[in-house]
Motif scaffolding. Structure first.
Motif, mmCIF file in Angstrom:
data_model
loop_
_atom_site.group_PDB
_atom_site.id
_atom_site.type_symbol
_atom_site.label_atom_id
_atom_site.label_comp_id
_atom_site.label_asym_id
_atom_site.label_seq_id
_atom_site.Cartn_x
_atom_site.Cartn_y
_atom_site.Cartn_z
ATOM 1 N N VAL B 166 5.950 7.417 4.326
ATOM 2 C CA VAL B 166 6.153 5.995 4.286
ATOM 3 C C VAL B 166 5.066 5.169 3.956
ATOM 4 O O VAL B 166 5.123 4.528 2.971
ATOM 5 N N ILE B 167 3.918 5.222 4.906
ATOM 6 C CA ILE B 167 2.939 4.482 4.631
ATOM 7 C C ILE B 167 2.081 4.506 3.183
ATOM 8 O O ILE B 167 1.774 3.783 2.464
ATOM 9 N N ASN B 168 2.185 6.000 2.963
ATOM 10 C CA ASN B 168 1.534 6.247 1.653
ATOM 11 C C ASN B 168 2.035 5.883 0.441
ATOM 12 O O ASN B 168 1.801 5.243 -0.351
ATOM 13 N N GLU B 169 3.555 6.117 0.577
ATOM 14 C CA GLU B 169 4.504 5.569 -0.779
ATOM 15 C C GLU B 169 4.954 4.104 -0.640
ATOM 16 O O GLU B 169 5.617 3.725 -1.690
ATOM 17 N N ALA B 170 5.415 3.754 0.457
ATOM 18 C CA ALA B 170 6.136 2.417 0.580
ATOM 19 C C ALA B 170 5.578 1.742 1.801
ATOM 20 O O ALA B 170 5.947 1.513 2.716
ATOM 21 N N PRO B 171 4.146 1.191 1.587
ATOM 22 C CA PRO B 171 3.488 0.280 2.654
ATOM 23 C C PRO B 171 4.283 -0.800 3.014
ATOM 24 O O PRO B 171 4.204 -1.166 4.354
ATOM 25 N N GLU B 172 4.938 -1.472 2.216
ATOM 26 C CA GLU B 172 5.606 -2.361 2.520
ATOM 27 C C GLU B 172 6.953 -2.158 3.830
ATOM 28 O O GLU B 172 6.862 -2.889 4.323
ATOM 29 N N ILE B 173 7.447 -1.027 3.231
ATOM 30 C CA ILE B 173 8.358 -0.620 4.368
ATOM 31 C C ILE B 173 7.512 -0.372 5.898
ATOM 32 O O ILE B 173 8.248 -0.730 6.630
ATOM 33 N N TYR B 174 6.941 0.188 5.598
ATOM 34 C CA TYR B 174 5.865 0.481 7.241
ATOM 35 C C TYR B 174 5.639 -0.894 7.594
ATOM 36 O O TYR B 174 5.995 -0.999 8.773
ATOM 37 N N ASP B 175 5.205 -1.769 6.834
ATOM 38 C CA ASP B 175 4.868 -3.017 7.727
ATOM 39 C C ASP B 175 6.073 -3.583 7.893
ATOM 40 O O ASP B 175 5.837 -4.512 9.066
ATOM 41 N N THR B 176 7.195 -3.646 7.379
ATOM 42 C CA THR B 176 8.322 -4.400 7.641
ATOM 43 C C THR B 176 8.771 -3.838 8.967
ATOM 44 O O THR B 176 9.432 -4.558 9.855
ATOM 45 N N ALA B 177 8.752 -2.402 9.056
ATOM 46 C CA ALA B 177 9.557 -1.796 10.369
ATOM 47 C C ALA B 177 8.928 -1.924 11.305
ATOM 48 O O ALA B 177 7.686 -2.180 11.774
ATOM 49 N N SER B 178 9.712 -2.622 12.589
ATOM 50 C CA SER B 178 9.313 -2.678 13.892
ATOM 51 C C SER B 178 9.189 -1.662 14.650
ATOM 52 O O SER B 178 8.171 -1.558 15.463
#
Lengths: 556, 556
Positions: B166-178
């Protein structure tokens, strides 16, 4: 008047005559006779039961082949019998029968015909395996030098084990027999009125050597006291190479075949060996593979070399003047057929039926859409043991690399490739032993029909492959030797060397190796070699141990 | 009033509820919901395309499972909701999703739902293989001690590779996830209103250890700088063993399921692990094999032992108070299914159709008429790699011993036997490592239906095999933990130790090893071991090299 020759090819289930124009090589007409008695492997004609692994034939079927097919090809061509200047024959081997002094088969004698041992033992009669095993053991103990010429093992299909079985199980038949004779030579006897033993069967199947002759008496005595004088008493020692004239058509044979009395008859030959000049080969360095249910590899050499695991090397065994080498693979077409019968899902059969194509064709086409190495599969082609170069009937098949996406056509291709690796192993072993393999030729049903298999072979062995120009290479080869027996003066040829360039033929098509495929197959063949040696040369004898366990279960 | 508990088993394609009588263990009613979105492996609901090896799920399907199946089982049993005193759930794992602080899945947010990484990554999402490979490399370089607890390898199916992807391919999702949370724990959150992370998924899939916790920050930082604080920021560190009460049904959950507010809810569990008490196992020495498309082996131990190639050892991971061990085979039912789809001739299918039996049944019956060892075949069960004890996805299938008489049922039997040898290898490895395996239990589709396979297993492992008494062992196990969560005072149990003897069950039938067969399988297993080590432990890496060649071709 155009001159013709006839070649008669005696197969396992039928005999075929081929009429060939001597000067053009044109195959004018052909006729086939399906043996009325076929292969007798359950009962004799009188109902007598046969044992396991028996396989007999009826000599009358051979006479009927002559009587039915020779007149048929002459008639179909619309020529006169006078136009036929010579005849040659080839046979399965070792196919052997006991006869009386006058050549009458013992099985034609009503008082003996209920004894299975009075009949013709076909090449694939395997009931003499115990004798073969014991023979090999004794030969090894005595360090018999002949073993080397046969890849270290004498097959149960060959002459001596078959005769030994007779004396073991039916000594009265052994005693009554005046001769044990190859069916090939017996047919020549019927045509010419005399026994003219051919060097091909004597050498490849009868442990005969041009200089050393048969094994010593003490060897035969070690097998069985009654066999000590086998050679002197029951085998001909006058042995003639292919191309020699055996004699001429007798009155009896003329009556039988419609050929003119005095027509030249060549010394007999073996189906595989006689095919060599039929593709034009009369010199060293050119290997011919005859690819059917199994494959025979034939090649000529200038010297006698010991090649590990070959089936045999015989001076004058193929062409007079050269050493003829034979090797073989015991499972080729049979291998693909096993797969089709046991491992192909119904939907593939439906697909083939819908398209109106043979299932082999469908599988081959699907297989050909794959690149070499793409399936990740590798197989060892030992579903029927290994004939060359390991000479081990106890080896079994192996498939490696399967996963849950593996498809039937991938396995099929892996099996085809495995047989090609087996051929390459044979080629490499010949070359390492000093017998050069510069060119490669193929004949037989697979070479004739399956271009996909042939392309894979070209890619695996990295050599051009030329294909027999005749679908009937053995019969053509026999006809060529008939022309040599007739001689140049009569309109034939003085030698097979002059006959072959005219009458021998290959197709226009040449299968050429694809450079990219060759590179991948180099790697895959290296993996094959590692597994071949690991499982085949004793490092892990798991195949033999599994067979032992299996035997233990079946004998319980 | 009779008391009941409900177990909900969330599978790959459907969810099932099972209503069980607490005091009799009787399974009163069951209901299944097929997930509307199933496994999303090609597109998202909005049509967004997914990459190769992706496998996602929709959290709504989990809520719908609760909403549809719980009322259904209550209704079918004709009881009042008050009679249900507790509920437990189990899930596939590692099945993980990113959520907001309030537990809302990111994929429920329209602004994020077109991003595949906002969805639930199902256990069999394999697209994080590059991350898993790199993780294992880094862990080895750092000599991370946790590797030993997982057979030396962290799977791409597990938590950390999936989050790393996730952080590799979609860092914004990683960041948004609590939070990144197991779907199992997310469902518990929906039922109880709070996050209560279970020790089973944390331990087996999340590299968590009861004493040592998660790996160090420096390890995560070595993977990716952004992951340094993964544990503190995105994972719960409050971890609870199975059997603990997670909380009580909230008003929201009561509305959803029809259960009464305040009904006890157990901490979540994994399908395989929760089956252990369902067959009555709550003490060491008893291995449970859950046999379906693949097989999981679960066993309890008193100490933490390092067993080569196990999938994991987790304190309290199966039953509180013991070390729970897991091992596995990646290809069992899938193996037989591959064979049926790819290698069975049409006539066999016709025969099965004519008799009105399943093709597996027909093959198994034919296979059972053979004695062990009679086919001469032996296989390595690596059609889908090897999970335990070699932990190597690059191994492939092998079949040895085939000949021209080999029949489909012989190959089928060899494949079945190969999986049994694989199980024996696991048992032997546990025992050699100090984890005793005194008894053997089996659950799952194959154990339930295929008595012939089970008899072969008994003969190969030389032990009695007891079969799960419930065809729904995971749901039953979950229900049992629901009863423990409710507690004795409410009519449930104080611990799984008191629940298991009453609610856990095995069938009357016991598969007993046949002494003669055991003796033959001893020999065959020895051969399996030799091939297993030769091909699996580096002596001949032909399987990997064939895969390399294959990859080379496919990448051309």
């Amino acid at each position: 008047m155009e001159k013709y020759v006839i070649g008669v090819d005696f197969g396992t289930l039928s005999g075929r005559s081929l009429l060939v124009n001597v000067k053009t090589g044109e195959e004018t007409s052909t006729a086939v006779y399906e043996y009325r008695h076929g292969v007798m492997d359950e009962t004799l004609p009188d109902g007598t039961k046969l044992g396991v692994d028996w396989a007999l034939q009826h000599p009358q079927d051979y006479l009927d082949t002559l009587a039915k097919t020779i007149p048929a090809v002459i008639k179909e061509a619309g020529i006169e019998a006078e136009a036929v200047i010579g005849i040659g024959i080839d046979f399965t081997a070792c196919t052997v029968l006991p006869v009386k002094a006058d050549g009458e088969p013992l099985c034609f004698d009503k008082s003996l015909s209920s004894n299975p041992h009075s009949w013709v033992k076909l090449w694939k009669h395997h009931a003499a395996q115990p004798e073969a095993n014991r023979l090999n053991q004794i030969a090894e103990e005595r360090a018999e030098s002949f073993l080397n010429r046969y890849g270290g093992k004498i097959s149960s299909e060959w002459l001596i084990p078959k005769i030994w079985q007779v004396i073991n199980e039916a000594p009265e038949i052994y005693d009554t027999a005046s001769r044990f004779i190859e069916a090939a030579d017996w047919v020549i006897w019927q045509l010419t009125g005399k026994e003219m033993r051919n060097s091909c069967t004597a050498g490849y199947k009868g442990i005969w050597h041009k200089e050393k002759g048969y094994p010593e008496k003490s060897f035969f005595a070690a097998l069985h006291p009654g066999l000590e004088n086998l050679v002197d008493d029951k085998l001909s020692t006058d042995i003639y190479p292919a191309g020699k004239k055996a004699g001429e058509i007798t009155a009896f044979a003329s009556e039988l075949t419609g050929l003119k009395e005095g027509t030249a008859v060549a010394v007999a030959n073996v189906d595989a060996h006689v095919s060599v000049p039929a593709v034009g080969i009369t010199s060293p360095g050119k290997m011919l593979a005859i690819m059917g249910t199994s494959t025979c590899h034939m090649i000529l050499g200038e010297q006698e070399r010991i090649v590990p695991g070959m089936c045999g090397v015989v001076e004058d065994g193929i062409i007079e003047g050269y050493f003829g080498y034979e090797a073989g693979q015991s499972c080729v077409g049979d291998h693909f057929q096993w797969f089709v019968e046991n491992c192909v899902p119904g939907e593939y059969l439906d697909e083939a039926a819908n398209e109106g194509v043979d299932i082999h064709e469908l599988l081959a086409r699907k297989a050909m859409s794959l690149a070499p190495g793409e399936s990740g599969l590798l197989a060892l082609d030992w579903w029927n043991g290994n004939r060359s170069v390991l000479v081990d009937v106890d080896l079994t098949g192996l498939l490696i690399g399967a996963n849950l996406n593996t498809k039937p056509e991938e396995i099929y291709r892996a099996l085809v490739e495995a047989t090609a690796y087996g051929t390459r192993m044979i080629i490499d072993t010949f070359e390492k032993s000093g017998v050069e393999v510069k060119e490669f030729y193929a004949a037989g049903g697979i070479a004739e029909k399956n271009s996909i298999v042939m392309q894979i072979y070209a890619d695996v062995i990295g050599r051009d492959i030329r294909i027999s120009g005749s679908p009937q290479a053995p019969a053509l080869g026999s006809a060529m030797f008939g022309a040599v027996a007739a001689g140049a003066e009569a309109g034939g040829y003085d030698s097979i060397y002059s006959a072959a360039p005219v009458m021998g033929k290959v197709k226009d098509i040449i299968y050429k190796p694809d450079r990219g495929n060759v590179a991948v197959y180099e790697k895959l063949y290296h993996e094959y070699e590692i597994l071949h040696d690991y499982f085949g040369r004793g490092e892990n004898n798991v195949m033999k141990r599994l067979k032992e366990i299996k035997k233990g279960i079946r004998n319980e």
